[in-house]
Write a protein that holds these residues in place. Structure first.
Motif, PDB file in Angstrom:
ATOM      1  N   GLY A 132      18.966  37.367 -10.453  1.00  0.00           N
ATOM      2  CA  GLY A 132      19.678  37.057  -9.212  1.00  0.00           C
ATOM      3  C   GLY A 132      21.182  37.021  -9.420  1.00  0.00           C
ATOM      4  N   ILE A 133      21.596  36.450 -10.557  1.00  0.00           N
ATOM      5  CA  ILE A 133      23.029  36.416 -10.875  1.00  0.00           C
ATOM      6  C   ILE A 133      23.566  37.834 -11.026  1.00  0.00           C
ATOM      7  CG2 ILE A 133      24.669  35.818 -12.699  1.00  0.00           C
ATOM      8  CD1 ILE A 133      23.015  33.252 -13.152  1.00  0.00           C
ATOM      9  N   SER A 134      22.822  38.679 -11.730  1.00  0.00           N
ATOM     10  CA  SER A 134      23.258  40.064 -11.937  1.00  0.00           C
ATOM     11  C   SER A 134      23.380  40.809 -10.600  1.00  0.00           C
ATOM     12  CB  SER A 134      22.268  40.785 -12.856  1.00  0.00           C
ATOM     13  OG  SER A 134      22.617  42.147 -13.010  1.00  0.00           O
ATOM     14  N   ALA A 135      22.373  40.623  -9.719  1.00  0.00           N
ATOM     15  CA  ALA A 135      22.415  41.308  -8.420  1.00  0.00           C
ATOM     16  C   ALA A 135      23.585  40.804  -7.571  1.00  0.00           C
ATOM     17  CB  ALA A 135      21.093  41.083  -7.680  1.00  0.00           C
TER      18      ALA A 135
ATOM     19  N   GLY B 208      30.080  31.068 -15.215  1.00  0.00           N
ATOM     20  CA  GLY B 208      29.433  31.052 -16.525  1.00  0.00           C
ATOM     21  C   GLY B 208      29.839  29.837 -17.337  1.00  0.00           C
ATOM     22  N   LEU B 209      31.117  29.457 -17.205  1.00  0.00           N
ATOM     23  CA  LEU B 209      31.589  28.259 -17.900  1.00  0.00           C
ATOM     24  C   LEU B 209      30.877  27.011 -17.374  1.00  0.00           C
ATOM     25  CD1 LEU B 209      33.609  27.124 -19.956  1.00  0.00           C
ATOM     26  CD2 LEU B 209      35.272  26.945 -18.090  1.00  0.00           C
ATOM     27  N   VAL B 210      30.711  26.944 -16.048  1.00  0.00           N
ATOM     28  CA  VAL B 210      29.987  25.816 -15.452  1.00  0.00           C
ATOM     29  C   VAL B 210      28.544  25.795 -15.939  1.00  0.00           C
ATOM     30  CG1 VAL B 210      29.121  24.852 -13.289  1.00  0.00           C
ATOM     31  CG2 VAL B 210      31.465  25.724 -13.408  1.00  0.00           C
ATOM     32  N   GLN B 211      27.913  26.989 -15.959  1.00  0.00           N
ATOM     33  CA  GLN B 211      26.529  27.088 -16.426  1.00  0.00           C
ATOM     34  C   GLN B 211      26.415  26.607 -17.872  1.00  0.00           C
ATOM     35  OE1 GLN B 211      24.790  31.002 -16.079  1.00  0.00           O
ATOM     36  NE2 GLN B 211      23.400  30.638 -17.777  1.00  0.00           N
TER      37      GLN B 211
ATOM     38  N   LEU C 222      27.063  35.269  -0.661  1.00  0.00           N
ATOM     39  CA  LEU C 222      26.843  35.699  -2.041  1.00  0.00           C
ATOM     40  C   LEU C 222      27.459  34.717  -3.036  1.00  0.00           C
ATOM     41  CD1 LEU C 222      27.376  39.566  -1.834  1.00  0.00           C
ATOM     42  CD2 LEU C 222      25.258  38.376  -2.385  1.00  0.00           C
ATOM     43  N   THR C 223      28.588  34.125  -2.657  1.00  0.00           N
ATOM     44  CA  THR C 223      29.225  33.152  -3.551  1.00  0.00           C
ATOM     45  C   THR C 223      28.344  31.926  -3.730  1.00  0.00           C
ATOM     46  OG1 THR C 223      31.380  33.913  -2.741  1.00  0.00           O
ATOM     47  CG2 THR C 223      31.352  31.873  -3.998  1.00  0.00           C
ATOM     48  N   VAL C 224      27.743  31.436  -2.625  1.00  0.00           N
ATOM     49  CA  VAL C 224      26.850  30.271  -2.701  1.00  0.00           C
ATOM     50  C   VAL C 224      25.612  30.609  -3.528  1.00  0.00           C
ATOM     51  CG1 VAL C 224      25.328  28.765  -1.359  1.00  0.00           C
ATOM     52  CG2 VAL C 224      27.651  29.221  -0.564  1.00  0.00           C
ATOM     53  N   VAL C 225      25.024  31.788  -3.271  1.00  0.00           N
ATOM     54  CA  VAL C 225      23.847  32.212  -4.033  1.00  0.00           C
ATOM     55  C   VAL C 225      24.168  32.274  -5.520  1.00  0.00           C
ATOM     56  CG1 VAL C 225      22.287  34.149  -4.467  1.00  0.00           C
ATOM     57  CG2 VAL C 225      22.782  33.458  -2.116  1.00  0.00           C
ATOM     58  N   LEU C 226      25.330  32.850  -5.847  1.00  0.00           N
ATOM     59  CA  LEU C 226      25.731  32.961  -7.249  1.00  0.00           C
ATOM     60  C   LEU C 226      25.914  31.580  -7.872  1.00  0.00           C
ATOM     61  CD1 LEU C 226      26.540  34.821  -9.577  1.00  0.00           C
ATOM     62  CD2 LEU C 226      28.863  34.873  -8.656  1.00  0.00           C
ATOM     63  N   ALA C 227      26.505  30.650  -7.124  1.00  0.00           N
ATOM     64  CA  ALA C 227      26.724  29.299  -7.643  1.00  0.00           C
ATOM     65  C   ALA C 227      25.401  28.574  -7.897  1.00  0.00           C
ATOM     66  CB  ALA C 227      27.592  28.500  -6.669  1.00  0.00           C
TER      67      ALA C 227
END
Length: 590
Positions: free
Chosen positions: A82-85, A143-146, A19-24
């Motif tokens: 996807g981020i929200s999920a 979010g900061l990276v985004q 999930l961490t990789v997916v979120l990243a």
């Protein structure tokens, strides 16, 4: 600011790497696509203008650009979903993980920690906020990276217009950032300062709304008074909250005007440049969108940094709690060299942390296998404290306790406690089944129904348990559906049976075990108890002399010291404290 960020990131990664990789990945995607949408938007506007100026308009190119933009917009929407999920799933997993960490730490702490109000403040602070803060910190980091990726792409496009546009875009948000960081620190300090009041509110809720307190609340008409105290605490805390909120939002509005002024200044600049034909209409559209969205990205980035600062402050509660030092008191021995020596207290003294007076002072006594000891004395004389030292819930501040000729500090705590069956006067009344309440006495056999029945027979609880509709599977207490409440005497028999679950235990400790029983039940229990513990070391604490007179040795305690010792007849012959108390009690039955 980022003291705990790497620990929070590691915590989230260890909770779910996938999930961490997916979120990243989704965060990176969501950061790149907005700039692409802005660039395609410029091409669309310029394409429309060019098509309008051409003698024969070709719409194919513009339509393809519209299709590309639609796909990019869909990509942004999919990334955000996807981020929200991912965040929702991580929030559930991480909340469970942190709560388990807090409870695992609690299992390693000593009894003294739980009797310390400052420690309770730390525990309350950790449990209230820390389960959500690690994921909040990670979300803000991503979010900061985004936003950094988005801003970099925006800045690259804006730079072609003017480097000063980039400076204005970033600089306009700085005042709001510094103000937000300051107020985040103020909010955290306020949170820590008022932890005792928050705990009192939680306690008042418990007293008013739980079945074990509601009887006296209603009977003594305490409800309105307790509720008013609850309101008074809230009103006191709300005054501070209101001050902070008004200051925070007031300064946020004033400093936000700077950002608005910067945007419209840039707006005028870009419009004039377009009128002067320095840039195309499509470029104007793109720059305005970049500036508007860039300003939002700057604001979001600064808010994320401020939030990360706040998250780090709150996470300090969690990691301070988890870092609580617990001295290693565990020895390795599971047997002693001289079993015939039994239990020995040698010049043992003990004072509770922060107490001016000793709870126990120079205690010397011995109990050999097969012997019984009774402790008699006023409330607060140190009887229960002595048992806490024997079971190593506390360590002596002076002197030493021995078992089988070996100091307790050299014993494995687990091995020691397997040898002790104890029922305290404030024994647990678990909202579990009857069998689990009894089986809790020896967690190795907590599901062993045969042992439940044997222990219940020894503890005199079997007759009323067998009359229950579901027997040992009957739910006890009123907190869960179908639960059945017991009388005080029945609960004590359950607790007594729990002590007998430890069939290997050769040290039995009963602290006021029959206070809620009638005289007949009490006599039957102690007669049965004496027969079941002939070869064991038994310690009995009681205010009823009818139950202690049969003990091999009786010790009278006063102000933490042993003032008399002997058997029943010897103590009566002394004519001292024991004889005086015995005569007072005997008169009550005449």
């Amino acid at each position: 600011m980022f003291r705990y960020s790497h620990r929070a990131l590691h915590l989230v990664w260890s909770t779910s790497p996938l999930l961490t990789v997916v979120l990243a990945v989704l965060t990176l995607t969501a950061g790149i696509l907005p700039a692409a949408i802005a660039w395609v938007g410029q091409l669309i506007v310029d394409g429309v203008v060019a098509a309008m100026a051409a003698e024969q308009a070709d719409t194919t190119y513009v339509l393809r650009l519209l299709g590309a933009e639609a796909l990019l917009v869909i990509g942004v929407a999919a990334s955000q979903r996807g981020i929200s999920a991912s965040q929702s799933l991580l929030r559930a997993l991480l909340g469970q993980r942190v709560n388990v960490m807090i409870l695992e730490k609690a299992l390693t702490l000593q009894l003294a920690h739980f009797e310390d109000s400052e420690f309770y403040d730390k525990l309350t602070q950790a449990r209230r906020e820390a389960s959500s803060r690690p994921l909040s910190l990670v979300n803000r980091t991503f979010g900061l990276v985004q936003n950094a990726i988005t801003l970099s792409s925006y800045a690259a496009l804006l730079y072609s217009f003017s480097p000063w546009a980039v400076v204005i875009l970033i600089g306009a948000g700085l005042p709001s950032f510094f103000a937000e960081a300051k107020f985040s620190g103020d909010a955290f300090r306020l949170f820590r300062w008022r932890s005792p009041e928050t705990r009192m509110q939680m306690y008042l809720e418990t007293v008013i709304a739980r079945e074990d307190g509601v009887k006296e609340v209603k009977l003594f008409q305490l409800g309105p008074r307790l509720l008013q105290r609850y309101r008074d605490i809230f009103n006191k805390l709300f005054v501070e909250d209101r001050k902070l909120t008004l200051r925070r939002d007031g300064w946020g509005f004033v400093l936000g005007l700077l950002s608005t002024a910067a945007f419209y200044g840039a707006y005028v600049w870009i419009v004039i440049a377009t009128i002067s034909r320095e840039i195309t209409l499509g470029a104007m559209t793109m720059y305005l969108m970049l500036f508007r969205q860039g300003q939002s990205a700057v604001s979001a980035s600064l808010t994320a940094i401020s939030g990360m600062y706040e998250d780090n402050l709150y996470l300090s509660n969690l990691y301070e709690y988890l870092a609580q030092e617990v001295p290693n008191r565990d020895g390795e021995a599971d047997r002693g060299p001289e079993p015939a020596r039994g239990i020995e207290f040698r010049h043992v003294s003990f004072a509770y942390p922060g107490a001016a007076e000793k709870a126990l002072d120079d205690i010397n006594l011995q109990i050999r296998p097969g012997q019984s000891l009774a402790l008699v004395g006023e409330n607060g004389s140190g009887k229960t404290t002595l048992i806490k030292l024997l079971t190593r819930l506390y360590e002596p501040t002076a002197g030493e306790i021995y078992l089988d000729g070996l100091a307790l500090s050299d014993w494995s705590v687990e091995a020691l406690r397997r040898r002790v069956g104890v029922i305290f006067q404030d024994f647990g009344r678990y909202q579990f089944s009857v069998g689990e309440n009894i089986g809790a006495g020896d967690v190795r056999y907590i599901d062993d129904e045969a042992r439940w029945a044997t222990a219940a027979q020894t503890g005199m609880a079997a007759p009323f348990i067998e009359d229950m509709p579901e027997g040992y599977h009957t739910q006890l207490g009123r907190w869960f559906k179908g639960g059945r409440e017991l009388s005080g005497g029945q609960w004590q028999k359950i607790a007594l049976s729990r002590a007998f679950m430890r069939s290997e235990a050769d040290i039995l400790v009963l602290d006021e075990p029959t206070a809620a029983m009638d005289a007949a039940s009490e006599a039957a229990v102690f007669d049965h108890f004496r027969q079941s513990s002939r070869d064991k070391m038994t310690i009995l604490i009681s205010h009823r002399f009818s139950t202690v007179r049969a003990a091999d040795q009786i010790i009278v305690m006063q102000h933490g010291r042993i003032v008399e010792r002997g058997d029943h007849n010897e103590l009566l012959a002394m004519g001292g404290q024991y004889a005086h108390l015995f005569e007072l009690q005997a008169k009550g039955y005449q």
